[in-house]
Design a protein around this motif. Sequence first.
Motif, PDB file in Angstrom:
ATOM      1  N   THR A  26     -18.235  23.145  16.533  1.00 19.35           N
ATOM      2  CA  THR A  26     -19.575  23.381  16.248  1.00 19.35           C
ATOM      3  C   THR A  26     -20.399  22.355  16.945  1.00 19.35           C
ATOM      4  N   ASN A  27     -21.669  22.603  17.078  1.00 13.97           N
ATOM      5  CA  ASN A  27     -22.607  21.674  17.618  1.00 13.97           C
ATOM      6  C   ASN A  27     -22.985  20.599  16.554  1.00 13.97           C
ATOM      7  N   SER A  30     -24.663  16.464  17.690  1.00  9.91           N
ATOM      8  CA  SER A  30     -25.861  15.863  17.908  1.00  9.91           C
ATOM      9  C   SER A  30     -26.479  15.701  16.735  1.00  9.91           C
ATOM     10  N   THR A  31     -26.217  16.030  15.411  1.00  9.70           N
ATOM     11  CA  THR A  31     -27.206  16.153  14.101  1.00  9.70           C
ATOM     12  C   THR A  31     -26.137  15.173  13.045  1.00  9.70           C
ATOM     13  N   ARG A  71     -20.584  10.204  22.945  1.00 10.90           N
ATOM     14  CA  ARG A  71     -20.638  11.348  22.559  1.00 10.90           C
ATOM     15  C   ARG A  71     -21.396  12.223  23.504  1.00 10.90           C
ATOM     16  N   ASP A  72     -20.753  13.497  23.898  1.00 11.00           N
ATOM     17  CA  ASP A  72     -21.588  14.415  24.840  1.00 11.00           C
ATOM     18  C   ASP A  72     -21.935  15.560  24.102  1.00 11.00           C
ATOM     19  N   ASN A  73     -23.200  15.757  23.633  1.00 17.13           N
ATOM     20  CA  ASN A  73     -23.856  16.676  22.807  1.00 17.13           C
ATOM     21  C   ASN A  73     -23.537  18.113  23.382  1.00 17.13           C
ATOM     22  N   ALA A  74     -23.797  18.153  24.574  1.00 12.93           N
ATOM     23  CA  ALA A  74     -23.822  19.703  25.379  1.00 12.93           C
ATOM     24  C   ALA A  74     -22.602  20.474  25.212  1.00 12.93           C
ATOM     25  N   LYS A  75     -21.413  19.270  25.013  1.00 16.66           N
ATOM     26  CA  LYS A  75     -20.003  19.811  24.989  1.00 16.66           C
ATOM     27  C   LYS A  75     -19.528  19.745  23.648  1.00 16.66           C
ATOM     28  N   ASP A  76     -20.368  19.307  22.679  1.00 14.44           N
ATOM     29  CA  ASP A  76     -19.840  19.037  21.348  1.00 14.44           C
ATOM     30  C   ASP A  76     -18.581  18.153  21.305  1.00 14.44           C
ATOM     31  N   THR A  77     -18.460  17.104  21.979  1.00 15.82           N
ATOM     32  CA  THR A  77     -17.212  16.143  22.132  1.00 15.82           C
ATOM     33  C   THR A  77     -17.656  14.759  22.212  1.00 15.82           C
TER      34      THR A  77
END
Length: 115
Positions: A26-27, A30-31, A71-77
């Motif tokens: 999941t995303n 980012s949070t 981290r890469d929020n766009a890729k959830d990684t």
Amino acid sequence: QVQLVESGGGLVQAGGSLRLSCAASTNIFSTNGAYWYRQAPVKQRELVAHIAFAGSTTYIDSVKGRFTISRDNAKDTGHLQMDSLKPEDKAVYYCKTTALYREYWGQGTQVTVSS
């Protein structure tokens, strides 16, 4: 339910580099913050690096200047770039995140550094 899957471990010579990845289902990164832990044989699991949701980072002294958490929020990684690896970095590396007072762990990825 959040699932984390690590990848990128392997065998490398001392002085080499590896880039670990932690893919989230999941995303969440980012949070929420992301953590990298490691556990060497017959040792306790230790926190290696942390990136807060706002982006600030912390490292244990033994990896400062050699490891970089991102981290890469766009890729959830999430990532852990490990340079100038030493034999004492050998361990199983785990990523973790927390959400709503729960902890989520990946299954771990083995890093072996030969001298």
